[in-house]
Each structure stands twice: as structure tokens, then as C-alpha cells.
Design an enzyme around this catalytic site. Sequence first.
Site, PDB file in Angstrom:
ATOM      1  N   HIS A  67       0.829  -1.210   0.000  1.00  0.00           N
ATOM      2  CA  HIS A  67       0.000   0.000   0.000  1.00  0.00           C
ATOM      3  C   HIS A  67       0.860   1.256   0.000  1.00  0.00           C
ATOM      4  CE1 HIS A  67      -3.592  -2.408   1.612  1.00  0.00           C
ATOM      5  NE2 HIS A  67      -3.560  -2.373   0.310  1.00  0.00           N
ATOM      6  N   ARG A 120     -13.782  21.150   3.576  1.00  0.00           N
ATOM      7  CA  ARG A 120     -14.704  20.370   4.416  1.00  0.00           C
ATOM      8  C   ARG A 120     -14.175  20.413   5.852  1.00  0.00           C
ATOM      9  NH1 ARG A 120     -14.661  16.834  -0.438  1.00  0.00           N
ATOM     10  NH2 ARG A 120     -16.796  16.317  -0.995  1.00  0.00           N
ATOM     11  N   ARG A 153     -16.761  25.461   4.291  1.00  0.00           N
ATOM     12  CA  ARG A 153     -18.093  24.947   4.586  1.00  0.00           C
ATOM     13  C   ARG A 153     -18.208  24.698   6.081  1.00  0.00           C
ATOM     14  NH1 ARG A 153     -20.023  19.413   1.957  1.00  0.00           N
ATOM     15  NH2 ARG A 153     -18.706  18.484   3.547  1.00  0.00           N
ATOM     16  N   GLU A 185     -28.011  20.532  -2.052  1.00  0.00           N
ATOM     17  CA  GLU A 185     -27.738  19.093  -1.998  1.00  0.00           C
ATOM     18  C   GLU A 185     -29.022  18.281  -1.916  1.00  0.00           C
ATOM     19  OE1 GLU A 185     -23.893  18.288   0.319  1.00  0.00           O
ATOM     20  OE2 GLU A 185     -25.003  19.644   1.620  1.00  0.00           O
ATOM     21  N   ASN A 237     -22.874  15.090  -5.001  1.00  0.00           N
ATOM     22  CA  ASN A 237     -22.833  13.746  -4.389  1.00  0.00           C
ATOM     23  C   ASN A 237     -24.133  13.504  -3.626  1.00  0.00           C
ATOM     24  OD1 ASN A 237     -20.182  13.917  -5.247  1.00  0.00           O
ATOM     25  ND2 ASN A 237     -19.371  14.406  -3.230  1.00  0.00           N
ATOM     26  N   ASP A 238     -24.489  14.454  -2.782  1.00  0.00           N
ATOM     27  CA  ASP A 238     -25.727  14.291  -2.026  1.00  0.00           C
ATOM     28  C   ASP A 238     -26.954  14.529  -2.901  1.00  0.00           C
ATOM     29  OD1 ASP A 238     -25.242  13.439   0.637  1.00  0.00           O
ATOM     30  OD2 ASP A 238     -24.180  15.321   0.974  1.00  0.00           O
ATOM     31  N   ARG A 266     -25.565   6.862  -0.843  1.00  0.00           N
ATOM     32  CA  ARG A 266     -24.267   7.036  -1.520  1.00  0.00           C
ATOM     33  C   ARG A 266     -23.230   6.023  -1.061  1.00  0.00           C
ATOM     34  NH1 ARG A 266     -22.338  13.017   0.402  1.00  0.00           N
ATOM     35  NH2 ARG A 266     -20.221  12.355  -0.017  1.00  0.00           N
ATOM     36  N   CYS A 319     -19.347  21.502  -6.303  1.00  0.00           N
ATOM     37  CA  CYS A 319     -18.171  20.941  -5.620  1.00  0.00           C
ATOM     38  C   CYS A 319     -18.304  19.450  -5.390  1.00  0.00           C
ATOM     39  CB  CYS A 319     -17.905  21.673  -4.312  1.00  0.00           C
ATOM     40  SG  CYS A 319     -19.292  21.583  -3.168  1.00  0.00           S
TER      41      CYS A 319
HETATM   42  C1  PEP Z   1     -21.624  16.788  -2.060  1.00  0.00           C
HETATM   43  O1  PEP Z   1     -22.548  16.301  -1.417  1.00  0.00           O
HETATM   44  O2  PEP Z   1     -21.559  16.766  -3.312  1.00  0.00           O
HETATM   45  C2  PEP Z   1     -20.500  17.434  -1.356  1.00  0.00           C
HETATM   46  C3  PEP Z   1     -19.566  18.082  -2.005  1.00  0.00           C
HETATM   47  O3  PEP Z   1     -20.465  17.273  -0.006  1.00  0.00           O
HETATM   48  P1  PEP Z   1     -19.933  15.938   0.729  1.00  0.00           P
HETATM   49  O4  PEP Z   1     -19.411  15.003  -0.312  1.00  0.00           O
HETATM   50  O5  PEP Z   1     -18.905  16.379   1.696  1.00  0.00           O
HETATM   51  O6  PEP Z   1     -21.177  15.438   1.406  1.00  0.00           O
HETATM   52 MG    MG Z   2     -22.751  16.738   0.689  1.00  0.00          MG
END
Ligand code: PEP
Ligand code: MG
Length: 850
Positions: free
Chosen positions: A458, A565, A601, A705, A728-729, A739, A776
Site C-alpha cells: 500500500h 470540508r 463549509r 444538496e 454527491n448528495d 451514496r 463541488c
Molecule cells: C456533495 O454532497 O456533493 C458534497 C460536495 O459534499 P460531501 O461530499 O462532503 O457530502
Molecule cells: Mg454533501
Amino acid sequence: MSAPTAPRVLIRTAAAPADKESAIREAAQLLVAAGCIDPAYEGSMLRREGVANTYLGHGVVIPHGMVDDRALVRESGLAVLQVPAGVAWHDGQDAHLVVAIAAQSDTHITILRRLTRLIQDEARLARLRTTQDPAEIAAALSEDAPAPGVAGPAADLPHAFTWTVDYPTGLHARPASAWVEAARGGSARIQVRHGAEVADAKTLIALLQLGLRAGDEVVISAEGEDAPAALARLKATVTGLSAGEKAAAARAAEAVAKAAAPVAGWNLADPCRIVSGIGASPGLAIGPVHVLGPTDVAVPDEPEPLTSGGDRLHAALESTGAQLKALADDTGRRLGQADAGIFKAQAELIADTDLITLACQLMVEGHGVAYAWHQAVERMAGQLSALGNPVLAARAADLRDVGRRVLAQIDPALRSGHALPDAPCILLAPDLAPSDTAGLDPARVLGLATAQGGPTSHTAILARTLGIPSVVAAGANLLALPAGTTAILDGTTGRLYLDPSEGDLAAARHWRDRLRATQEEEARERGLPARTRDGHAVAIGANVNTPDQVPFALSQGAEGVGLMRTEFLFLERGDTPGEDDQYATYRAMLEALEGRPLIVRALDIGGDKQVPHLALPKEENPFLGVRGARLLLRRPDLMEPQLRALYRAAKDCVPAGAPTGKDAPLSIMFPMITSVPEVTALRAACERIRTEIGAPEVPLGIMIEVPAAAIQADALAAHCDFFSIGTNDLTQYALAIDRQNTELAPEADSLHPAVLRLVRMTCEGAARHGRYVGVCGGIAGDPFGAGLLAGLGVHELSMTPRDLPAVKARLRAATLADLEALAIDACAQPDAASVRALDGKAGETAEARS
Ligand code: PEP
Ligand code: MG
């Protein structure tokens, strides 16, 4: 002549070698005299000691030759020297039984398995150290009796299937942890049998101890109420992993082949000392060496009542689990999911019931919690190394790495770490734990050479990802080099040139400069703005959590940080950082960015980011629970110190007349917003704290989100300065796919037209109030996705630094008109696959027009 699985056993009792080297020579001579080895194998055994510690544990050592010298073994054999007075071996450990191994094919693994069992039987070992009867020693080394807890009955359970291992590197920790996860999904008892060896499918170390290699046949069987279903689930996991394992092995082989290919670029003209190892990460580094000492800490045995000891162990395991999760998350975002898997597998290792049971047994025997844990880890790691499989030996390093983390949680005084010099250097170390490697700063560590390790470890994988030229398995002599010695490290050929002449330094510099010139050419492109051919500029930021990650992000072409973050400040430490600590971090971040934009954030706790030390109530559905802004509004004790720290940083670091809006040096944004009242409440808190501190105003934004926020973007835009879309959310909530669900992961595609339409609605809502919009989430780092987002009207894209160059190149090659047309087309598609299919077509269209 003996068959390979029944080696000859040669025994000399009451031996008294003067030192380790004489012991090895004496044992080797027994093997030579019996015709088991070529005399040259003796030298090979001595060389092996230079690269590996052959101390197995409990006074048993196993000198053996290098893998490449196996041809010098004529017949499998064991030469045992019984040394009643002991002979110094490694790190203050004495050897009483020197078991020299000359093994053909897989004999090695059989012998080691017997030895690992033997060392669990301390009373018998004590007898063997002094017995005058060689037959007693021979019997102990010829038996296959299972040790307690290692093997179970060899009978299969009522429901069963047979499978031949087709993972090229055998059953190593990553697939094994997937098996464990699948097996733990139900109450049925499931076991895996290989020959006479049986392991509980729910415990990782038991599975690893089977030492399964490609081609081994196993019977996987189950009993209990849901046995057929549980077995079907496990079978799907077991067979489903084959393709990925084969692909990973092919990639590793390719990387090793590339690393091993010699460079034609520069040659050594003058003789100098050369240390040879194995090239693990290509590239050339020139600089002074710095030797890292061992990180071993003395773990005192301080007994304490079982109840409080048990609680402390439990708490330490929990917070380490959270730390590893954070590390996996951060590594995943910075370096990619494949590298993050390393830490996910480590988290499985500490959840192993055998390991925890062993630690508890030791505590029951009266040992202190830290000592018991340390011993349990060392014993388990010793067993894994002893199986003679390099892949499992690497997992032993993982177990020790993670064991160290738990130890630091049990008692912070037992924290072991490395201090690096301020000036850039070539780092020399016995071996480096993956978590130490992941934290290396390529600007300070020019190159890396380890005495032990292998190119598929690794550590090597992470070094390649970080782009640090590296050499592994260079031998223990490496560590005796005086600090500051000038060296040239060639990670391509696996060599370290010491005290090179001026001529050689010049040649190496010339070669390195040529490499650099090529990279700089790429860097010049990375440094250019992401301006489309028709003149539309998209702002490009990096997702970066700590100040030390900023220089790399900038070198990749980031124009600022679009997402910091902050929950990692909480997760990594294992406690809540105070206002002053937070202030120091935000300030360092602003200083590292030198006026470029930074979007911080506010804490996004909950969902997949749980913080054990906050002891928040357990929720059935944490993704739909009190997370992000919902938590901040309920917990002023968490929100207010953070906002105070941020406004203090603004007051001290944001100069009067600094840009506002999108280019402001500091902006604050809030996660998981679903309604207008949340925004107004958060704004009011910000304004109160800002006035108390006397800080300047900073843009206040929100993350989009949740579909509700995207749909209501126009209403929300009236109350905030900017949006940043967390795709992502947004994808998880829009598509109702957790997720973290690995089975549905391929379907959780942020390019799903439903998600794209929500992005479009967000941009339209923002435009009504003249607000700017960023993205983001992960899709911002996908070159095709980035183009689509720009076409949908997004102004800023923030991503993991290593994705920056490709995204910039893609945007620079396009026109906004094309991207807008593409976005319209994409939103009209029926599914994500059809959107992705537009990728090739978009290229064709662009080419046709140019
Ligand atoms: C997202 O949700 O796209 C995001 C950037 O926040 P996180 O991945 O930290 O939940
Ligand atoms: Mg998020």
C-alpha cells in the site's frame, strides 16, 4: 528423497553459536551436508536478513534464502539449531530455536503454518528450548494438529458450494473484507474450508489465515435459518469480485513493469556507492537523505479493572474506526477510491473478533489494556507474516499501522510519529505505514526509500499516486546512512546512488530537468484559465481540507479552494477543536492561498460523517436526519465557535478593499439546506457574531444538496450570496440511492438527467437574483461532466486537485455554444447511460466545427 511437502528435518541440540551470522552459517552447513542446498544458498540466507526480520516470535527464528535463489534449493529441508542460552537476533530479541528453511514450491507455507501454531503453545515451546531429545523437536515440526481457535472441524455445513479461487493474488484483505461484510449480513453460520482448514467467514483474520492462493479449491458452507439465501449472497460477492481482482492484478503488474523498466535517459559515469532495491514509483529525486527511526514505543503493562479497561478499549476502537473512515473519505477525495479502499480494509482489521477476543483474553489474564492490545496485534500480525505470502505480509504491516492508531487512542502518550526536517529530503525508513505515506507532502519528501516492503504494498501504491519517486526493499544498510548524505534516487531502476560525483550529479540534474521541462509544459497549460474557445471563463477551485494540501492544488492549476470540508478537523482529532485551534487552521489556509478565494463549509456532521465523540443520538436513517445545517441550528455550542473562528480569521486576514462576490478571499457556506427559514436563521447568527467581533462582511452561501433546495432555488437565492451544488448528495437524494451502497453505486450517476435538470433549475433560480453557482461534488472533476455543468450555466467548478488539468484542458478545447447545446441535449435524455453516450458525439461535433 523426501516429497516437497515432507521436508527433511535436521536437528542439532545444545548449539551455542557466537552470534546471529554464525547461527545462520551453522544451520546452512547442516543443510549443505544433507544435500538440501547448494553452498551458495548460505549467502542468500544472510542477504535475506538484510531485507527482512526473520524473527517469528517467542524465540523462534526462520532464516531462509531470497526468493530469486530458490533454484539453489535441491531438496526441501529444515535445519533446527536449539540454542538453550539464546543468541541475539533482532532488536533485542533472542532466538532459542533457529529453524533454517530450504523450501521448494509451497513447502514454506506448510512449515510456517506449523510454526505459527507451535508458537501459540508456550509450554511446549519452553520444553523444546532445552530438551535433549531431537525427536521431540522433530515431532513438533512435523505435526499438523490445529492450534486452538485457528482451525475448526473439517466437516462442511448442510448448504454448500465449491469454488476455485481465481483472484490472481489470492484472498487478500480487500476481497476478504467484502466476504466478511456479506457473511455478516445474516444470522446463518458460514464457514470456508480449504482442505482440513476451516475458517469462520465472519472473521477477517481467520479467512486470511487460510492463506488462500489462486487455484485453491474451497468449500463454502452454511447452516441456520436463512442459510440458502445467505450462501447465495456470499456466492454473489465471492464470484462478483473476480473481474475486479483480475483487473487490479493486471494494473499492479503493469505499474511494477513500468517501474522496473530501466531508464535510458541518464547514466552513471563515475563509481559511487549504490544501494539497490526495487523501483516502486518512477522518477528521479536528488537531495540529502533523512533517516526515520523506528516508531516502536515501549508499551507498559499497567493492569486495571476489567470493566474500565473494556470500556477504554471499546472507546478507542470506536474512535479509530471513525478516524479511518475520515481518512478513507479524505484519501478517496484526494487520491481516488482505489487508494481509499486501503483504509476501509484497515477498518475491517480492527473489527476482527479474533483480534478483539485475544486482546480481551490478555486483559482477563491481568494485563493492562494498552499492553493487551499491543500484544494481540503483534501476535496476529506475526501470524499473518508467517504464512510466507508477501501479500499477507503486507497486511501485517496494515494491522500494525492500525494497531498503532488504536494504541494512541487508548493512551495519547503512546502516540508514535515521525518528525520531518524542514528542508526537502529523500526519506529513508525501515518501512512506512500507509497512513504515514498518505500524509507525505511531495514538496518536502523528494523521494522515498524503504528497507523493507514490496512494489505492490500500500505504501508503494500511495507513493505512486502522490508522484513521489520511490525504492522499496533496499535492505537494512539503508538505515545506517549518515543524515545529510547527498543521494540520487532513481525510482525507475530502484537504485540509490550515494555521494555521487559532480559529473553524475550534473547528468542526473540534466535528466531531471528534462523531465521537469515536460511537466512544466503541462503545468503551463494547467495554469491557464479554463476559458472556452469563444471566451467564456469558468472559475476552477480545488476541494482541499488542510493548509498543507494547498500548494499541490495550486500547482495543479487551482485558482482557489471551492470547498474546505471542516468536519475533518473534528474527525481526524478524535475530539472537538476549540475556537483558537480552528482560527489557526482557517488563518493558515488563507495565508497559504495568498488572497485567492477560499470557501469554507460549516460543519457537515451526520449522514456518512459520524463523529463518535459528539455522542449524538443514534438515528434510523442518518442521511434523512439531523445533519448539516439542521445540526448546526440545534447545536450552537458547535456552530458558534466555528463562526467566531471564521470571522476572527476574516478580521485579521482579509484586507480592506479585497474583492467581494465570487473572488472574495473568504466565503462561508452552509451544508444540507432545505428551507428559507434555515438560511435566514443562519444568516442572523453570522451577522450577530460578525458585529460582536467587528469583522468585515463575507459572502454567505448555501449548498444545494437536496432536491427541495434545487426546486426552490429562486426563493433561496433571495437570501444568500451564492450556491454551491453538492452533486454527491443531490444525486443520492434525487435518485433515492444511499451514496454508500456499493451494489447500487454504478446507478448513482450524477449525470442522470434528473440530477442535471435539478442543476439547471438551480442555475435558473440563482440567475433571477444575479447569484453565482458552483459545483463541488465529484462530477465537477469529470471532464465530460464539467463541460456539461458549464453548459448548464454553472460558474465555478471545484474538485480534487489531481482532476484539475484534465478538466481545464477539456473546457479550453470547447466553446460555450457547444456546451450549451450539449446540456440541452443531455437534459432531454432518458437515462445517465444515454447522457454519457453523448460524450463521443460531442467530440465529433466539436471536431467537425473546428
Ligand atoms: C456533495 O454532497 O456533493 C458534497 C460536495 O459534499 P460531501 O461530499 O462532503 O457530502
Ligand atoms: Mg454533501
